[in-house]
Motif scaffolding. Sequence first.
Motif, PDB file in Angstrom:
ATOM      1  N   LEU A 438     -82.424 -18.276  64.012  1.00  0.00           N
ATOM      2  CA  LEU A 438     -81.659 -19.178  63.243  1.00  0.00           C
ATOM      3  C   LEU A 438     -82.778 -19.959  62.940  1.00  0.00           C
ATOM      4  O   LEU A 438     -82.440 -20.503  61.456  1.00  0.00           O
ATOM      5  CB  LEU A 438     -80.860 -20.265  64.318  1.00  0.00           C
ATOM      6  N   GLU A 439     -83.936 -20.376  63.108  1.00  0.00           N
ATOM      7  CA  GLU A 439     -84.865 -21.266  62.829  1.00  0.00           C
ATOM      8  C   GLU A 439     -85.200 -20.511  61.668  1.00  0.00           C
ATOM      9  O   GLU A 439     -85.798 -20.986  60.487  1.00  0.00           O
ATOM     10  CB  GLU A 439     -86.112 -21.611  63.607  1.00  0.00           C
ATOM     11  N   LEU A 440     -85.685 -19.421  61.816  1.00  0.00           N
ATOM     12  CA  LEU A 440     -86.166 -18.406  60.654  1.00  0.00           C
ATOM     13  C   LEU A 440     -85.364 -18.621  59.495  1.00  0.00           C
ATOM     14  O   LEU A 440     -85.906 -18.507  58.353  1.00  0.00           O
ATOM     15  CB  LEU A 440     -86.382 -16.993  61.147  1.00  0.00           C
ATOM     16  N   ARG A 441     -83.847 -18.475  59.528  1.00  0.00           N
ATOM     17  CA  ARG A 441     -83.102 -18.485  58.459  1.00  0.00           C
ATOM     18  C   ARG A 441     -82.901 -19.926  57.825  1.00  0.00           C
ATOM     19  O   ARG A 441     -82.835 -19.987  56.587  1.00  0.00           O
ATOM     20  CB  ARG A 441     -81.698 -17.902  58.964  1.00  0.00           C
ATOM     21  N   CYS A 442     -83.074 -20.751  58.603  1.00  0.00           N
ATOM     22  CA  CYS A 442     -82.748 -22.346  58.144  1.00  0.00           C
ATOM     23  C   CYS A 442     -83.909 -22.960  57.494  1.00  0.00           C
ATOM     24  O   CYS A 442     -83.911 -23.662  56.599  1.00  0.00           O
ATOM     25  CB  CYS A 442     -82.246 -23.000  59.227  1.00  0.00           C
ATOM     26  N   LYS A 443     -85.162 -22.547  58.112  1.00  0.00           N
ATOM     27  CA  LYS A 443     -86.614 -23.338  57.718  1.00  0.00           C
ATOM     28  C   LYS A 443     -86.458 -24.788  57.718  1.00  0.00           C
ATOM     29  O   LYS A 443     -86.896 -25.568  56.710  1.00  0.00           O
ATOM     30  CB  LYS A 443     -86.698 -22.670  56.208  1.00  0.00           C
ATOM     31  N   GLY A 444     -85.860 -25.183  58.876  1.00  0.00           N
ATOM     32  CA  GLY A 444     -85.802 -26.680  59.022  1.00  0.00           C
ATOM     33  C   GLY A 444     -84.553 -27.380  58.411  1.00  0.00           C
ATOM     34  O   GLY A 444     -84.473 -28.832  58.309  1.00  0.00           O
ATOM     35  N   LYS A 445     -83.988 -26.550  57.571  1.00  0.00           N
ATOM     36  CA  LYS A 445     -82.583 -27.106  56.814  1.00  0.00           C
ATOM     37  C   LYS A 445     -81.313 -26.615  57.117  1.00  0.00           C
ATOM     38  O   LYS A 445     -80.869 -25.557  56.471  1.00  0.00           O
ATOM     39  CB  LYS A 445     -82.693 -27.415  55.301  1.00  0.00           C
ATOM     40  N   PRO A 446     -80.684 -26.984  58.269  1.00  0.00           N
ATOM     41  CA  PRO A 446     -81.050 -28.030  59.512  1.00  0.00           C
ATOM     42  C   PRO A 446     -82.159 -27.482  60.406  1.00  0.00           C
ATOM     43  O   PRO A 446     -82.424 -26.175  60.526  1.00  0.00           O
ATOM     44  CB  PRO A 446     -79.817 -28.121  59.970  1.00  0.00           C
ATOM     45  N   HIS A 447     -82.611 -28.502  61.402  1.00  0.00           N
ATOM     46  CA  HIS A 447     -83.329 -28.141  62.392  1.00  0.00           C
ATOM     47  C   HIS A 447     -82.475 -27.381  63.709  1.00  0.00           C
ATOM     48  O   HIS A 447     -81.271 -27.470  63.319  1.00  0.00           O
ATOM     49  CB  HIS A 447     -84.065 -29.252  63.144  1.00  0.00           C
ATOM     50  N   ILE A 448     -83.091 -26.493  64.565  1.00  0.00           N
ATOM     51  CA  ILE A 448     -82.436 -25.965  65.341  1.00  0.00           C
ATOM     52  C   ILE A 448     -82.845 -26.313  66.876  1.00  0.00           C
ATOM     53  O   ILE A 448     -83.845 -26.446  67.147  1.00  0.00           O
ATOM     54  CB  ILE A 448     -82.565 -24.291  65.401  1.00  0.00           C
ATOM     55  N   ILE A 449     -81.726 -26.555  67.371  1.00  0.00           N
ATOM     56  CA  ILE A 449     -81.874 -26.892  68.921  1.00  0.00           C
ATOM     57  C   ILE A 449     -80.858 -25.808  69.481  1.00  0.00           C
ATOM     58  O   ILE A 449     -79.861 -25.662  69.330  1.00  0.00           O
ATOM     59  CB  ILE A 449     -81.448 -28.283  69.454  1.00  0.00           C
TER      60      ILE A 449
END
Length: 493
Positions: A438-449
Amino acid sequence: MDEQWIQSVGIDVGTSTTKMIVSRLRLGRMSSTFSLPRYQIVERQLLYASAVHPTPLIGADEIDAEGIGAILAAEYERAKISLSAIKSGAVIITGETASKKNAEQIVHLLAERSGDFVVATAGADLEGVLAGKGAGAQKRSLSIQGTVVNVDIGGGTANAAYFYRGKAIATVTFHVGGRLIRLDKRGMVQYVSPNIKSWLMAKKLQVQPGIQLTVEEIGEIAGEMVRDMLDYVTGRDRQESGLLVLGHQLRERIPVEELSVSGGVGQLMTDRPVHTMVQVSEYGDFGPMLGYALQQERKKGTYPLRWIDPEQTVRATVIGAGMQSTEISGSTVHIKPELLPIRNIPILKLELTAEHLHDSSRLHSEVAAVYDMGQRLFERTTEIPFALSLSGIRYCSYQQLQRIADELTLPYRHQFADSPTMVVLCESDMAKALGQALELRCKGKPHIICIDQVRVEYGDYIDLGEPISGTIIPVVVKTLAFDEHTSIKGGTR
């Protein structure tokens, strides 16, 4: 087993009534000393149920904030409960009250005066789900093959929630309620809600302030309203009855196996005759006639379903929302420590099967349906709208996990563009890999928890605490819980 008690409060500010409950929950530690702590409820006690108070108003469009505060202060004193003792709870603003111009002020006032709360201004859909839980419809749906509907009818709205095998599958809200038409003891109409004027015109019913109605005329209005609502709920007819719907319409007909009616009007469903204007206008409205009309439809048996008695009527919403359980767990796998703590995030569930993992179109449709439900249940906000719980997956391949990540991210970023963080909860041990995808796809927008080993249900709220030793966070799940054997006395509406 380590044990502790916590106290929880529920407050429901409705169109016509306000009530409060205090519960006591015993938590038992179910894990060993050498593992992360996990607690569950081992006992529930209802300590106090307030009287049912008329909701104080200032004019037609404003809640009396100080009046509400005074009611609660007096009830806390009667209950002999200090604010410092409250560790969990919910404030629910329901019905037409949620649309009053100072509803937000009321939420903040109650938060300040009522301890450490889960504070929610419930929209109609969420209110219906909470009432369905409190009335026992969700639990009942686990023991039968078909769908159970609970309709919670208060002063301004009727909130229907459909449950199938423990899951809320649909909600719909009606402009049906006791306070929509207000009368004096002579039958003189004092007020007619503008929300039902188009329906009255379509039914050729002449009702307006200043005219005097007979008992028979009020009975005709109540009967037409009740039958149209039941026609819509059961899918029999949705043309004229659709004029009563508030907000979204149901997309399809859902077969109904059982029906329960809660709320103040649900409590008025008795065989007691409503033959005189004094009986009709007992509360200054036509609520008693609505209850009587519903009871008559139940006796006729003209609808192809079973009518069942709810576990709670007037207190269904406050019982459903107020008796919260707290489970503490804690195994984080993909977090950003600077984003924590995060408190009071409502839960949305995505239940997946092997068929979803092997059929991209089914997976896409399921995610879309859940996100659409999220938009209806929770207000648009710059905060985190909900935590998405993934359940039903015991194993998935690398390719299947990547497909899940694809389906989750794009619509989330589109439909919840203002959300700074996406929170995903996994029942099984897949959160580290999924969080990274998920983080790879979002790149901080949004952040992932993304965390695992957490089981939640619809209507729950979750708190994520600050990291411990950099890799573990405490997780507090506030689960809707009520005692099916509880019997509460006091108040008639």
